[in-house]
Design an enzyme around this catalytic site. Structure first.
Site, mmCIF file in Angstrom:
data_model
loop_
_atom_site.group_PDB
_atom_site.id
_atom_site.type_symbol
_atom_site.label_atom_id
_atom_site.label_comp_id
_atom_site.label_asym_id
_atom_site.label_seq_id
_atom_site.Cartn_x
_atom_site.Cartn_y
_atom_site.Cartn_z
ATOM 1 N N HIS A 80 25.740 -6.848 28.953
ATOM 2 C CA HIS A 80 25.620 -7.971 29.879
ATOM 3 C C HIS A 80 24.231 -7.985 30.512
ATOM 4 C CE1 HIS A 80 30.170 -8.847 30.695
ATOM 5 N NE2 HIS A 80 29.879 -8.778 29.415
ATOM 6 N N TYR A 209 32.133 -12.113 40.354
ATOM 7 C CA TYR A 209 32.560 -11.587 41.650
ATOM 8 C C TYR A 209 32.676 -12.780 42.590
ATOM 9 C CZ TYR A 209 31.166 -6.856 40.142
ATOM 10 O OH TYR A 209 31.039 -5.653 39.491
ATOM 11 N N PRO A 300 35.271 0.021 44.406
ATOM 12 C CA PRO A 300 34.909 -0.346 43.030
ATOM 13 C C PRO A 300 34.074 -1.614 42.907
ATOM 14 C CG PRO A 300 37.196 -0.898 43.473
ATOM 15 C CD PRO A 300 36.708 -0.143 44.679
ATOM 16 N N LYS A 304 30.424 1.544 40.394
ATOM 17 C CA LYS A 304 29.551 2.716 40.410
ATOM 18 C C LYS A 304 30.242 4.059 40.202
ATOM 19 C CE LYS A 304 25.778 0.464 41.075
ATOM 20 N NZ LYS A 304 24.814 0.381 39.955
ATOM 21 N N TYR A 392 22.435 -2.884 40.948
ATOM 22 C CA TYR A 392 23.576 -3.075 40.051
ATOM 23 C C TYR A 392 23.370 -2.354 38.722
ATOM 24 C CZ TYR A 392 27.586 -5.604 38.076
ATOM 25 O OH TYR A 392 28.799 -5.936 37.521
#
Length: 416
Positions: A80, A209, A300, A304, A392
């Site tokens: 991704h 998200y 979560p 990570k 990220y």
């Protein structure tokens, strides 16, 4: 269950826990000629099927390749280059690769990582005892600590040079130090995640998200045929409170946006995950070294958990290799300090993402406006998006381990 004709009484590194940290450490050590034994209190089947994280940073992928355990990952992993953030239906794409000079994340389920590591470790002659319950550790102040464990109805003792405590939050490793030696920091969030696995192709090419006035939602995936989805729920909820129809209704609502459709499919599994942050300081005592969930837990939201375990493993592996190959114990002495710089960097990012994207019942109007302002900054300020992207994909946490981290609050204070 794996069985062995004989049980070694001594090894160089005794590893408690066959999660990502323990298995990866064992394989990396083997490649350098350093012996280890892994003790795991659950069955092999349970270890390989427990649903956990599925997002891998590039550093984690590289480490699995170094361990020779990435053949299936390279074939099946979903790369991704971006991630979608949504605020009440308004989406913003954080272009990970563009903002980080080519870095990305890979979607590959933790159970598959575990299967690959176990397979690789056994192929190379590794010693793993499943359903082996570590009951105590003694002699950590000496040069030959001992791990006591039970297996197949008998008690055994394993002497080693060092103990790697990779046995999770509820393991025995932290208890081996004197009372009060480890200081813990804890934060419990007032909401949980209801997670589902659904047999349906993902409705998105990149993770979504989503903040919604009814609560957080996440659209992830495990493969091209299996979707992984989450909705924020109350800590008092049970899976029985969430029939399939209610789950899909909330997902449609919370993830919804113009010109996009969420595809439904049979729900294969439902779980409820509490949200917490936890850190142990220091991460070592004498010849005991903590790694993974034994030392820290993150919510979560930022994906990570597994990556933090892998980073601990790399730090500990480098230290043990220096000790055995160069007779240099400097990195072992500095293990905790090196890890904790990164751990707190990741904790800050995970907390930032969690509090920006979740609905807190009864939140004051002032805080609601601040929450929206943070999202607005991401959509209008490239510098702000870059900070999120670097955290990220793991670049910022890697810098933190080298001692040059800057907090996200400082970065997001930039004027755009």
């Amino acid at each position: 269950m794996e069985t062995h004709d004989s049980r070694p009484r001594r090894t160089q590194v005794g590893i408690i826990g066959a999660g990502p940290a323990g298995l990866l450490l064992s394989q990396l050590l083997h490649q350098q000629g350093i012996t280890s034994v892994v003790l795991e209190n659950r069955s092999r089947e349970r270890v390989e099927t427990r649903q956990r994280a599925g997002l891998l940073e590039q550093n984690t992928v590289d480490l699995l390749r170094e361990a020779g355990a990435a053949a299936r990952l390279d074939r099946l992993g979903l790369v991704h280059d971006g991630v979608l953030l949504s605020y009440n239906g308004r989406r913003h794409r954080v272009a990970l690769s563009e903002l980080t000079s080519g870095s990305h994340v890979t979607i590959y389920a933790q159970p598959e990582v575990i299967k690959d590591l176990i397979t690789r470790r056994l192929e190379t002659g590794g010693t793993i005892f499943f359903e082996a319950d570590a009951t105590g550790i003694e002699g950590l102040e000496t040069d030959s600590p001992t791990i006591h464990y039970s297996h197949e109805g008998e008690t055994h003792a394993l002497q080693c040079d060092f103990v790697a405590g990779c046995d999770g939050f509820h393991g025995i490793s932290r208890q081996a130090a004197p009372a009060g030696f480890f200081k813990t920091y804890d934060k419990i969030y007032p909401y949980c995640w209801l997670g589902i696995l659904a047999r349906v192709a993902p409705s998105t090419d990149e993770l979504i998200y989503a903040f919604h006035e009814r609560g957080f939602a996440l659209h992830s995936m495990r493969s091209s045929e299996i979707s992984r989805l989450y909705v924020q729920c109350d800590p008092a909820d049970t899976v029985e409170d969430w029939p399939d129809a209610r789950i899909w209704e909330e997902l449609h609502l919370r993830l919804g946006t113009a010109n996009w459709t969420l595809q439904e499919g049979p729900i294969l599994e439902k779980t409820i995950t509490p949200m917490r942050s936890f850190v142990t300081e220091p991460m070592q005592y004498q010849r005991l070294f903590l790694a993974g969930d034994a030392a820290h837990i993150v919510p979560p939201t930022g994906g990570k958990g597994l990556n933090m375990a892998a980073a601990d493993t790399k730090t500990l592996f480098d230290a043990l290799r220096a000790y055995y190959q160069d007779a240099d114990s400097t990195l072992l002495h500095n293990y905790s300090a090196a890890c904790l710089r990164r751990v707190w960097r990741v904790q800050e990012f995970s907390n930032y993402m969690t509090e920006m994207l979740h609905q807190l019942p009864g939140k004051p109007a002032f805080d609601q406006h601040l929450q929206q302002s943070r999202f607005d900054l991401l959509t209008t300020c490239e510098a702000a998006s870059r900070v999120v992207a670097e955290n990220y994909v793991g670049i910022a946490s890697q810098r933190a381990s080298e001692g040059v981290a800057a907090t996200i609050s400082e970065n997001l204070g930039l004027s755009c």
